[in-house]
Scaffold this motif. Structure first.
Motif, PDB file in Angstrom:
ATOM      1  N   LEU A  84       0.835  -1.200   0.000  1.00 40.40           N
ATOM      2  CA  LEU A  84       0.000   0.000   0.000  1.00 40.40           C
ATOM      3  C   LEU A  84       0.867   1.246   0.000  1.00 40.40           C
ATOM      4  O   LEU A  84       0.612   2.201  -0.752  1.00 40.40           O
ATOM      5  N   ARG A  85       1.910   1.240   0.838  1.00 40.79           N
ATOM      6  CA  ARG A  85       2.803   2.401   0.899  1.00 40.79           C
ATOM      7  C   ARG A  85       3.547   2.590  -0.419  1.00 40.79           C
ATOM      8  O   ARG A  85       3.727   3.721  -0.891  1.00 40.79           O
ATOM      9  N   LYS A  86       3.954   1.491  -1.024  1.00 40.68           N
ATOM     10  CA  LYS A  86       4.645   1.570  -2.310  1.00 40.68           C
ATOM     11  C   LYS A  86       3.739   2.207  -3.361  1.00 40.68           C
ATOM     12  O   LYS A  86       4.168   3.087  -4.120  1.00 40.68           O
ATOM     13  N   ASP A  87       2.485   1.770  -3.401  1.00 42.02           N
ATOM     14  CA  ASP A  87       1.523   2.332  -4.360  1.00 42.02           C
ATOM     15  C   ASP A  87       1.261   3.807  -4.060  1.00 42.02           C
ATOM     16  O   ASP A  87       1.134   4.622  -4.974  1.00 42.02           O
ATOM     17  N   ALA A  88       1.167   4.130  -2.768  1.00 41.46           N
ATOM     18  CA  ALA A  88       0.905   5.515  -2.377  1.00 41.46           C
ATOM     19  C   ALA A  88       2.062   6.420  -2.787  1.00 41.46           C
ATOM     20  O   ALA A  88       1.851   7.516  -3.314  1.00 41.46           O
ATOM     21  N   GLU A  89       3.283   5.969  -2.539  1.00 44.35           N
ATOM     22  CA  GLU A  89       4.455   6.771  -2.886  1.00 44.35           C
ATOM     23  C   GLU A  89       4.599   6.911  -4.399  1.00 44.35           C
ATOM     24  O   GLU A  89       5.211   7.868  -4.880  1.00 44.35           O
ATOM     25  N   ALA A  90       4.036   5.958  -5.143  1.00 43.45           N
ATOM     26  CA  ALA A  90       4.077   6.024  -6.602  1.00 43.45           C
ATOM     27  C   ALA A  90       3.003   6.953  -7.160  1.00 43.45           C
ATOM     28  O   ALA A  90       2.950   7.186  -8.365  1.00 43.45           O
ATOM     29  N   GLY A  91       2.125   7.446  -6.268  1.00 41.81           N
ATOM     30  CA  GLY A  91       1.129   8.416  -6.700  1.00 41.81           C
ATOM     31  C   GLY A  91      -0.284   7.895  -6.828  1.00 41.81           C
ATOM     32  O   GLY A  91      -1.165   8.614  -7.303  1.00 41.81           O
ATOM     33  N   ASP A  92      -0.550   6.663  -6.396  1.00 40.12           N
ATOM     34  CA  ASP A  92      -1.892   6.111  -6.489  1.00 40.12           C
ATOM     35  C   ASP A  92      -2.794   6.780  -5.453  1.00 40.12           C
ATOM     36  O   ASP A  92      -2.564   6.673  -4.247  1.00 40.12           O
ATOM     37  N   ALA A  93      -3.834   7.468  -5.920  1.00 43.32           N
ATOM     38  CA  ALA A  93      -4.690   8.254  -5.028  1.00 43.32           C
ATOM     39  C   ALA A  93      -5.454   7.391  -4.029  1.00 43.32           C
ATOM     40  O   ALA A  93      -5.615   7.758  -2.862  1.00 43.32           O
ATOM     41  N   LYS A  94      -5.947   6.244  -4.476  1.00 44.88           N
ATOM     42  CA  LYS A  94      -6.685   5.358  -3.575  1.00 44.88           C
ATOM     43  C   LYS A  94      -5.769   4.857  -2.470  1.00 44.88           C
ATOM     44  O   LYS A  94      -6.159   4.822  -1.289  1.00 44.88           O
ATOM     45  N   ALA A  95      -4.549   4.473  -2.826  1.00 37.30           N
ATOM     46  CA  ALA A  95      -3.596   3.984  -1.828  1.00 37.30           C
ATOM     47  C   ALA A  95      -3.205   5.100  -0.865  1.00 37.30           C
ATOM     48  O   ALA A  95      -3.048   4.874   0.345  1.00 37.30           O
ATOM     49  N   GLN A  96      -3.035   6.310  -1.367  1.00 35.26           N
ATOM     50  CA  GLN A  96      -2.700   7.442  -0.508  1.00 35.26           C
ATOM     51  C   GLN A  96      -3.798   7.687   0.524  1.00 35.26           C
ATOM     52  O   GLN A  96      -3.519   7.901   1.700  1.00 35.26           O
ATOM     53  N   ASN A  97      -5.045   7.630   0.084  1.00 31.37           N
ATOM     54  CA  ASN A  97      -6.154   7.800   1.016  1.00 31.37           C
ATOM     55  C   ASN A  97      -6.182   6.657   2.026  1.00 31.37           C
ATOM     56  O   ASN A  97      -6.375   6.877   3.223  1.00 31.37           O
ATOM     57  N   GLY A  98      -5.966   5.434   1.546  1.00 35.36           N
ATOM     58  CA  GLY A  98      -5.965   4.279   2.441  1.00 35.36           C
ATOM     59  C   GLY A  98      -4.859   4.363   3.474  1.00 35.36           C
ATOM     60  O   GLY A  98      -5.052   4.022   4.648  1.00 35.36           O
ATOM     61  N   LEU A  99      -3.678   4.827   3.059  1.00 37.39           N
ATOM     62  CA  LEU A  99      -2.569   4.967   3.995  1.00 37.39           C
ATOM     63  C   LEU A  99      -2.889   6.043   5.027  1.00 37.39           C
ATOM     64  O   LEU A  99      -2.574   5.898   6.215  1.00 37.39           O
ATOM     65  N   GLY A 100      -3.541   7.110   4.577  1.00 37.97           N
ATOM     66  CA  GLY A 100      -3.959   8.147   5.522  1.00 37.97           C
ATOM     67  C   GLY A 100      -4.908   7.603   6.576  1.00 37.97           C
ATOM     68  O   GLY A 100      -4.797   7.931   7.764  1.00 37.97           O
ATOM     69  N   VAL A 101      -5.816   6.741   6.143  1.00 41.34           N
ATOM     70  CA  VAL A 101      -6.741   6.112   7.088  1.00 41.34           C
ATOM     71  C   VAL A 101      -5.979   5.287   8.117  1.00 41.34           C
ATOM     72  O   VAL A 101      -6.280   5.329   9.317  1.00 41.34           O
ATOM     73  N   MET A 102      -4.974   4.546   7.659  1.00 44.00           N
ATOM     74  CA  MET A 102      -4.210   3.690   8.570  1.00 44.00           C
ATOM     75  C   MET A 102      -3.473   4.523   9.617  1.00 44.00           C
ATOM     76  O   MET A 102      -3.412   4.146  10.792  1.00 44.00           O
ATOM     77  N   TYR A 103      -2.896   5.640   9.203  1.00 44.13           N
ATOM     78  CA  TYR A 103      -2.204   6.497  10.163  1.00 44.13           C
ATOM     79  C   TYR A 103      -3.196   7.190  11.096  1.00 44.13           C
ATOM     80  O   TYR A 103      -2.910   7.394  12.275  1.00 44.13           O
ATOM     81  N   TYR A 104      -4.377   7.525  10.586  1.00 44.99           N
ATOM     82  CA  TYR A 104      -5.369   8.181  11.435  1.00 44.99           C
ATOM     83  C   TYR A 104      -5.888   7.234  12.514  1.00 44.99           C
ATOM     84  O   TYR A 104      -6.062   7.618  13.670  1.00 44.99           O
ATOM     85  N   THR A 105      -6.156   5.999  12.120  1.00 52.47           N
ATOM     86  CA  THR A 105      -6.731   5.041  13.066  1.00 52.47           C
ATOM     87  C   THR A 105      -5.680   4.417  13.985  1.00 52.47           C
ATOM     88  O   THR A 105      -6.025   3.847  15.020  1.00 52.47           O
ATOM     89  N   GLY A 106      -4.400   4.511  13.602  1.00 47.39           N
ATOM     90  CA  GLY A 106      -3.350   3.935  14.425  1.00 47.39           C
ATOM     91  C   GLY A 106      -2.935   2.548  13.998  1.00 47.39           C
ATOM     92  O   GLY A 106      -2.108   1.912  14.659  1.00 47.39           O
ATOM     93  N   GLU A 107      -3.496   2.036  12.899  1.00 49.20           N
ATOM     94  CA  GLU A 107      -3.061   0.724  12.418  1.00 49.20           C
ATOM     95  C   GLU A 107      -1.618   0.805  11.932  1.00 49.20           C
ATOM     96  O   GLU A 107      -0.827  -0.103  12.133  1.00 49.20           O
ATOM     97  N   ALA A 108      -1.299   1.894  11.274  1.00 47.93           N
ATOM     98  CA  ALA A 108       0.095   2.206  10.967  1.00 47.93           C
ATOM     99  C   ALA A 108       0.504   3.292  11.941  1.00 47.93           C
ATOM    100  O   ALA A 108      -0.218   4.263  12.127  1.00 47.93           O
ATOM    101  N   ILE A 109       1.640   3.137  12.604  1.00 40.61           N
ATOM    102  CA  ILE A 109       2.009   4.068  13.660  1.00 40.61           C
ATOM    103  C   ILE A 109       3.265   4.843  13.312  1.00 40.61           C
ATOM    104  O   ILE A 109       4.017   4.487  12.418  1.00 40.61           O
TER     105      ILE A 109
END
Length: 220
Positions: A84-109
């Protein structure tokens, strides 16, 4: 007329559900490419405060409940996060939003400057929502709008929140439609306009949004 109690939608609305639409290819990508933390909270980990007090047998039993056995070919939570992070860093908008959700909820810390682990990281979440929203991704626009409305991860800015809710609502995001109605009714970030509020509540209610239906009933 009944008093209309209008509140912005809470954090549980920051979900990946309904995030399948493709981001507009023509949208500008202006977000600064900053280095973001990459820690991940594994579902297979036991909090150290508990682990120190458990016997090996108890640890084994709990781990089986936390991480039940699956297919050998199934990706681990860490692998899914890294992809997911790889896709987000490559510019994938859906992955970027998903990664943001993970950091917001604390799943990714993340960790603060002193190295202390944060239970969640709204600042990093907002950074990823910014990247995705800049590409026109409706769910990220809604999520970032919430953060501006509530002052989480960014300075509170009702005007910016309205702008983001408007962009998301115009793409049919039902929660953004309701929240835009809230902003119009309350006169937060925009001039108070009950007709506009009713218009957006009606659009959201037509999509089955219960909050919007309640808001419409309260306006009668």
């Amino acid at each position: 007329m009944n008093i209309l109690i209008v509140t912005l939608l809470a954090a549980p609305m920051l979900m990946l559900a309904g995030c399948g639409e493709k981001a507009p290819e023509t949208a500008a990508k202006t977000e600064t490419q900053t280095r973001l933390p990459d820690e991940f909270t594994s579902e297979a980990q036991i909090p150290s405060i508990l682990e120190n007090e458990l016997t090996p047998e108890e640890k084994s039993a709990i781990l089986k409940e936390i991480m039940p056995g699956g297919s050998e070919n199934e990706a681990t939570p860490e692998e899914k996060f890294l992809q997911l992070r790889k896709d987000a860093e490559a510019g994938d908008a859906k992955a970027q939003n998903g990664l943001g959700v993970m950091y917001y909820t604390g799943e990714a810390i993340s960790k603060d400057s002193s190295g202390k682990i944060l239970s969640n990281d709204p600042v990093t979440a907002a950074a990823w929502f910014h990247r995705s929203a800049a590409q026109g991704y409706a769910d990220a626009q809604f999520n970032l709008g919430l953060m501006y409305a509530n002052g989480e991860g960014v300075a509170k800015d009702p005007v910016k929140a309205v702008e983001l809710f408007q962009k998301s609502a115009e793409q049919g995001n039902v929660d953004a439609e309701n929240n835009l109605g809230v902003m119009y009714f309350a006169g937060e970030g925009i001039a108070r306009d009950t007709d506009k509020a009713k218009e957006w509540f009606t659009k959201a209610a037509a999509q089955g949004n219960a909050d919007a239906k309640a808001n419409l009933d309260a306006m009668k």
